[in-house]
Every structure is written in structure tokens, then in C-alpha cells.
Design a protein around this motif. Structure first.
Motif, mmCIF file in Angstrom:
data_model
loop_
_atom_site.group_PDB
_atom_site.id
_atom_site.type_symbol
_atom_site.label_atom_id
_atom_site.label_comp_id
_atom_site.label_asym_id
_atom_site.label_seq_id
_atom_site.Cartn_x
_atom_site.Cartn_y
_atom_site.Cartn_z
ATOM 1 N N GLN A 2 6.276 100.773 -75.137
ATOM 2 C CA GLN A 2 6.972 100.330 -76.315
ATOM 3 C C GLN A 2 6.443 98.963 -76.694
ATOM 4 N N GLN A 9 21.296 97.268 -79.327
ATOM 5 C CA GLN A 9 21.271 98.636 -79.830
ATOM 6 C C GLN A 9 22.356 98.822 -80.889
ATOM 7 N N THR A 104 13.486 100.229 -81.774
ATOM 8 C CA THR A 104 14.374 101.368 -81.543
ATOM 9 C C THR A 104 15.609 101.378 -82.439
ATOM 10 N N LEU B 41 15.420 105.948 -79.535
ATOM 11 C CA LEU B 41 13.947 105.914 -79.534
ATOM 12 C C LEU B 41 13.379 105.391 -80.841
ATOM 13 N N GLY B 42 14.208 105.243 -81.834
ATOM 14 C CA GLY B 42 13.736 104.724 -83.109
ATOM 15 C C GLY B 42 12.872 105.724 -83.857
ATOM 16 N N ARG B 44 9.238 107.284 -84.458
ATOM 17 C CA ARG B 44 7.948 107.450 -83.798
ATOM 18 C C ARG B 44 7.020 108.250 -84.709
#
Lengths: 112, 116
Positions: A2, A9, A104, B41-42, B44
Motif C-alpha cells: 500500500q 477509517q 483506503t 481497501l479503497g 484499486r
């Protein structure tokens, strides 16, 4: 691997308060750092972006702070409003590489 | 109105049944890309395209195919979908790509895919 780490979050902020979302990157070649805002049921949309030749960029209530030596950048939302409730993504890219690498995401909720 | 459109918006299918998600942009953009969004995980990148007939793998290309026969269209093909491809998919486009000029990427509304 990452390459862009985003925190927290999730975030709950009272109306009128300051919302702060942080991102850290590893690749020192990155030279473009946008923030995208996503409302439920919609695609992400560009909110504000910065290049590393400046340490801060402000657009209305939204400010990006950039710390090149620490390889960190953050989004500050002043006077947060319920309409700011959304998911926020930081991202990064660099010259010659057209892709955006996203964090994320942070789900921001502004409560009355 | 300048926009990126995707169809369908919602799709429920079964394992192994080939499907195509269409993406079209009306902004004459060179660069198009597909992303999947998963909790925690956002976003990708799956595949991207710099121009007609030019495509390349992103970070998570396994199980997907794309084509760019026309500048405006960039379909995403799942030849044999599996449950781990259940996700929210976004198509995006930008004038030249983000690296060279910091171009804004414009996202479609998303396609929510469920593979049973």
C-alpha cells in the motif's frame, strides 16, 4: 504494497468542528496529491488537489496541508457541515505515470 | 452534459456466467480506467487505457479483460465471474491521465456487482 496510507477509517465530528484526515505516502516520486469526495450511491469527485511545491492549499472551507519531509498530507474541513458527510479518499500520482494510487478512504459523519 | 456513464448500475449473476459492464464518456478523454471499491481497501485500479487500442494492467487485473476499440468506450469483461469479484466497480476518464498534468479523473456512477 500500500503506497498511500490513510487514517482514520471513520470519523465523527460535531457540526461546526474541524475534520482532519491524514495520509502518508512512501514513493518520493509522487508529485500530485488530490482528494476525492464520494457521496453514497455516487462516484468519487475531485475536491481539492496540491503539488509539493506549496505547503498548503485552501479552497473555501477545505484545506490541504502538505509536509514533504514527513511524506504526509492532510485534509482539513473547517466549520464542518452535515452536507460534508461522505467518504474521502486521498490519492497520489507522479509525472510519467498516469495512474492514481488511492488511500483506503475515510467515512466522515457530521452530527448536529 | 459532460459525463461518464456505466451500465448496468446493478447486476446479480452466477459463477461462471460471462458478463460485460459498459463505460462511455462524452468528453473526448484519452485516458480511461476501471477501479473496484471494496470496504477497507479503497479504490484499486483494474485496467487502464491511454488511448484507442492501448490498454495495460492495473493493480488487480486477474479475472478481468478490457478493450478500447473506440475512444469513448471502455467495457469491462468478466469471462468467468467468481464470488470474489463481488464489488462496486467504477469507470473513470481524464483528458491525459493524472501524472503528466494532474488531470482530474471523472468517475461514473458505479456498478454494484454480486456474483453468487
Amino acid at each position: 504494497q500500500q503506497q498511500v496510507k490513510q487514517s482514520p477509517q471513520s470519523l465523527i465530528v460535531q457540526k461546526g468542528g474541524i475534520s482532519i484526515i491524514n495520509c502518508a505516502y512512501e514513493n518520493t516520486a509522487f508529485d500530485y496529491f488530490p482528494w476525492y469526495q464520494q457521496f453514497p450511491g455516487k462516484g468519487p469527485a475531485l475536491l481539492i488537489a496540491i503539488r509539493p511545491d506549496v505547503s498548503e492549499k485552501k479552497e473555501g472551507r477545505f484545506t490541504i496541508s502538505f509536509n514533504k519531509s514527513a511524506k504526509q498530507f492532510s485534509l482539513h474541513i473547517m466549520d464542518s457541515q452535515p452536507g460534508d458527510s461522505a467518504t474521502y479518499f486521498c490519492a497520489a500520482s507522479y509525472f510519467g505515470n498516469e495512474k492514481l494510487t488511492f488511500g483506503t478512504g475515510t467515512r466522515l459523519t457530521i452530527i448536529p | 452534459e459532460a459525463q461518464v456513464t456505466q451500465n448496468p448500475r446493478y447486476l446479480i449473476t452466477v459463477t461462471g456466467k460471462k458478463l460485460t459492464v459498459t463505460c462511455s464518456q462524452n468528453m473526448n478523454h484519452e485516458y480511461m480506467s476501471w477501479y473496484r471499491q471494496d470496504p477497507g481497501l479503497g479504490l484499486r485500479q483494474i485496467y487502464y487505457s491511454m488511448n484507442v487500442e492501448v490498454t495495460d494492467k492495473g493493480d488487480v487485473p486477474e479475472g478481468y479483460k478490457v478493450s478500447r476499440k473506440e475512444k469513448r468506450n471502455f467495457p469491462l469483461i468478466l469471462e468467468s465471474p467468481s464470488p470474489n469479484q463481488t464489488s462496486l466497480y467504477f469507470c473513470a476518464s481524464s483528458l491525459l491521465g493524472s501524472g503528466t498534468s494532474g488531470d482530474t479523473q471523472y468517475f461514473g456512477p458505479g456498478t454494484r456487482l454480486t456474483v453468487l
